[in-house]
Every structure is written in C-alpha cells, then in structure tokens.
Design a protein around this motif. Structure first.
Motif, PDB file in Angstrom:
ATOM      1  N   MET A   1      -9.000   3.523   8.308  1.00  0.00           N
ATOM      2  CA  MET A   1      -8.509   2.735   9.419  1.00  0.00           C
ATOM      3  C   MET A   1      -9.177   3.243  10.688  1.00  0.00           C
ATOM      4  O   MET A   1      -9.331   4.440  10.887  1.00  0.00           O
ATOM      5  CB  MET A   1      -6.985   2.877   9.509  1.00  0.00           C
ATOM      6  N   PHE A   2      -9.560   2.284  11.537  1.00  0.00           N
ATOM      7  CA  PHE A   2     -10.015   2.609  12.881  1.00  0.00           C
ATOM      8  C   PHE A   2      -9.345   1.633  13.828  1.00  0.00           C
ATOM      9  O   PHE A   2      -8.941   0.534  13.424  1.00  0.00           O
ATOM     10  CB  PHE A   2     -11.543   2.570  12.991  1.00  0.00           C
ATOM     11  N   TRP A   3      -9.164   2.033  15.056  1.00  0.00           N
ATOM     12  CA  TRP A   3      -8.408   1.192  15.970  1.00  0.00           C
ATOM     13  C   TRP A   3      -8.615   1.615  17.412  1.00  0.00           C
ATOM     14  O   TRP A   3      -9.126   2.706  17.698  1.00  0.00           O
ATOM     15  CB  TRP A   3      -6.924   1.228  15.625  1.00  0.00           C
ATOM     16  N   ALA A  17     -13.335   6.700  11.042  1.00  0.00           N
ATOM     17  CA  ALA A  17     -12.213   6.046  10.369  1.00  0.00           C
ATOM     18  C   ALA A  17     -11.485   7.003   9.431  1.00  0.00           C
ATOM     19  O   ALA A  17     -12.104   7.874   8.817  1.00  0.00           O
ATOM     20  CB  ALA A  17     -12.707   4.829   9.593  1.00  0.00           C
ATOM     21  N   ILE A  18     -10.185   6.810   9.361  1.00  0.00           N
ATOM     22  CA  ILE A  18      -9.356   7.670   8.512  1.00  0.00           C
ATOM     23  C   ILE A  18      -8.775   6.861   7.358  1.00  0.00           C
ATOM     24  O   ILE A  18      -8.615   5.642   7.444  1.00  0.00           O
ATOM     25  CB  ILE A  18      -8.212   8.318   9.320  1.00  0.00           C
ATOM     26  N   GLU A  19      -8.469   7.557   6.281  1.00  0.00           N
ATOM     27  CA  GLU A  19      -7.783   6.942   5.159  1.00  0.00           C
ATOM     28  C   GLU A  19      -6.323   6.783   5.568  1.00  0.00           C
ATOM     29  O   GLU A  19      -5.735   7.691   6.172  1.00  0.00           O
ATOM     30  CB  GLU A  19      -7.904   7.841   3.937  1.00  0.00           C
ATOM     31  N   ALA A  20      -5.745   5.624   5.262  1.00  0.00           N
ATOM     32  CA  ALA A  20      -4.365   5.382   5.691  1.00  0.00           C
ATOM     33  C   ALA A  20      -3.637   4.523   4.661  1.00  0.00           C
ATOM     34  O   ALA A  20      -4.227   3.620   4.066  1.00  0.00           O
ATOM     35  CB  ALA A  20      -4.353   4.691   7.048  1.00  0.00           C
ATOM     36  N   LEU A  22      -0.786   1.745   3.414  1.00  0.00           N
ATOM     37  CA  LEU A  22      -0.396   0.428   3.906  1.00  0.00           C
ATOM     38  C   LEU A  22       0.662   0.552   4.998  1.00  0.00           C
ATOM     39  O   LEU A  22       0.557  -0.079   6.046  1.00  0.00           O
ATOM     40  CB  LEU A  22       0.115  -0.443   2.756  1.00  0.00           C
ATOM     41  N   ASP A  23       1.671   1.383   4.777  1.00  0.00           N
ATOM     42  CA  ASP A  23       2.731   1.542   5.775  1.00  0.00           C
ATOM     43  C   ASP A  23       2.189   2.073   7.100  1.00  0.00           C
ATOM     44  O   ASP A  23       2.590   1.611   8.171  1.00  0.00           O
ATOM     45  CB  ASP A  23       3.839   2.465   5.255  1.00  0.00           C
ATOM     46  N   SER A  24       1.262   3.025   7.034  1.00  0.00           N
ATOM     47  CA  SER A  24       0.666   3.576   8.255  1.00  0.00           C
ATOM     48  C   SER A  24      -0.122   2.516   9.015  1.00  0.00           C
ATOM     49  O   SER A  24      -0.062   2.435  10.242  1.00  0.00           O
ATOM     50  CB  SER A  24      -0.266   4.745   7.941  1.00  0.00           C
ATOM     51  N   VAL A  25      -0.855   1.699   8.282  1.00  0.00           N
ATOM     52  CA  VAL A  25      -1.636   0.632   8.905  1.00  0.00           C
ATOM     53  C   VAL A  25      -0.714  -0.382   9.570  1.00  0.00           C
ATOM     54  O   VAL A  25      -0.932  -0.791  10.716  1.00  0.00           O
ATOM     55  CB  VAL A  25      -2.558  -0.047   7.871  1.00  0.00           C
ATOM     56  N   LEU A  26       0.338  -0.786   8.862  1.00  0.00           N
ATOM     57  CA  LEU A  26       1.275  -1.754   9.429  1.00  0.00           C
ATOM     58  C   LEU A  26       1.975  -1.191  10.666  1.00  0.00           C
ATOM     59  O   LEU A  26       2.164  -1.903  11.662  1.00  0.00           O
ATOM     60  CB  LEU A  26       2.290  -2.206   8.383  1.00  0.00           C
ATOM     61  N   ASP A  27       2.334   0.088  10.629  1.00  0.00           N
ATOM     62  CA  ASP A  27       2.952   0.727  11.800  1.00  0.00           C
ATOM     63  C   ASP A  27       1.990   0.734  12.977  1.00  0.00           C
ATOM     64  O   ASP A  27       2.378   0.422  14.109  1.00  0.00           O
ATOM     65  CB  ASP A  27       3.375   2.167  11.489  1.00  0.00           C
ATOM     66  N   TYR A  90      -4.756  -4.579   0.708  1.00  0.00           N
ATOM     67  CA  TYR A  90      -4.380  -3.363  -0.028  1.00  0.00           C
ATOM     68  C   TYR A  90      -4.119  -3.625  -1.511  1.00  0.00           C
ATOM     69  O   TYR A  90      -3.660  -2.740  -2.218  1.00  0.00           O
ATOM     70  CB  TYR A  90      -3.162  -2.702   0.626  1.00  0.00           C
ATOM     71  N   THR A  91      -4.420  -4.818  -1.998  1.00  0.00           N
ATOM     72  CA  THR A  91      -4.250  -5.103  -3.420  1.00  0.00           C
ATOM     73  C   THR A  91      -5.608  -5.072  -4.114  1.00  0.00           C
ATOM     74  O   THR A  91      -6.656  -5.136  -3.471  1.00  0.00           O
ATOM     75  CB  THR A  91      -3.609  -6.498  -3.648  1.00  0.00           C
ATOM     76  N   ASP A  92      -5.573  -5.014  -5.438  1.00  0.00           N
ATOM     77  CA  ASP A  92      -6.812  -5.037  -6.221  1.00  0.00           C
ATOM     78  C   ASP A  92      -7.421  -6.428  -6.282  1.00  0.00           C
ATOM     79  O   ASP A  92      -8.572  -6.591  -6.684  1.00  0.00           O
ATOM     80  CB  ASP A  92      -6.555  -4.536  -7.643  1.00  0.00           C
ATOM     81  N   SER A  93      -6.665  -7.441  -5.891  1.00  0.00           N
ATOM     82  CA  SER A  93      -7.148  -8.817  -5.987  1.00  0.00           C
ATOM     83  C   SER A  93      -7.580  -9.374  -4.624  1.00  0.00           C
ATOM     84  O   SER A  93      -7.575 -10.582  -4.415  1.00  0.00           O
ATOM     85  CB  SER A  93      -6.071  -9.705  -6.603  1.00  0.00           C
TER      86      SER A  93
END
Length: 105
Positions: A1-3, A17-20, A22-27, A90-93
């Motif tokens: 994630m970068f922002w 960019a950092i690994e994050a 799903l919850d961290s990204v949404l926050d 964040y899904t495989d699809s």
C-alpha cells in the motif's frame, strides 16, 4: 500500500509501499482527507496496481495501469464502490471491472 493525505501531507511513497492487510487498507482509505492531493494505491506481487485519487465530493478516480496495453483502465467511482473494488482486489479472482474504460497514455 502507498498513499498520501492531501491535508496532513503525510503518506508512503509508491517506491516505499508497504504490505498491508485488507482491514488496514480499508482503515487508511476511510481516514484519507477529501482533498485533491489525497490518493491510495495498492500493488500485488505480480505488479498489478490499482490507484484511487480523490476528485470531488464522494467521487474518486480509480486508475488501473496496464503497461502491456499502453494505458490505464479508469472510472470515476463513489466511495462505496471503491471499497467494493478494494475488497475484490484482495481476492484470488481479481479482474478489472468490466465497466472501466481503457485510456491510452
């Protein structure tokens, strides 16, 4: 994630960019200021990128660069639609949503 948050002028550059989760990204997305310099980007290990840039009241430009096609798939989306896109990312699809339009660079 970068922002970047346009009001506080704080963030993480794309190069850092950092690994994050799903919850961290949404926050982070929830906490971003509604400012023209605010954006959030996500990158998967295979270099798939999706970027969200604030445009105006509740509207974000979603940009999905595809270098092999010489452009980006883009669409203006409401905040809630961006949240849905982030969750699908964040899904495989994950696939580029069909209503996005390719804009050549």
């Amino acid at each position: 994630m970068f922002w970047n948050d346009g009001v506080s002028n704080s963030g993480i550059a794309a190069n850092d960019a950092i690994e994050a989760s799903l919850d961290s990204v949404l926050d982070r997305f929830f906490d971003l200021s509604e400012d023209e310099d605010s954006f959030l980007g996500l990158e998967k290990p295979d270099d798939e990128v999706v970027q969200f840039a604030y445009l105006r009241d509740n509207i974000w430009l979603v940009d999905i660069p595809v270098p092999a096609e010489g452009g980006s798939y883009v669409k203006e989306c409401e905040y809630r639609d961006c949240v849905d896109i982030i969750k699908r990312y964040y899904t495989d699809s994950w696939e580029i949503p069909s209503q996005f339009v390719l804009q050549k660079w």
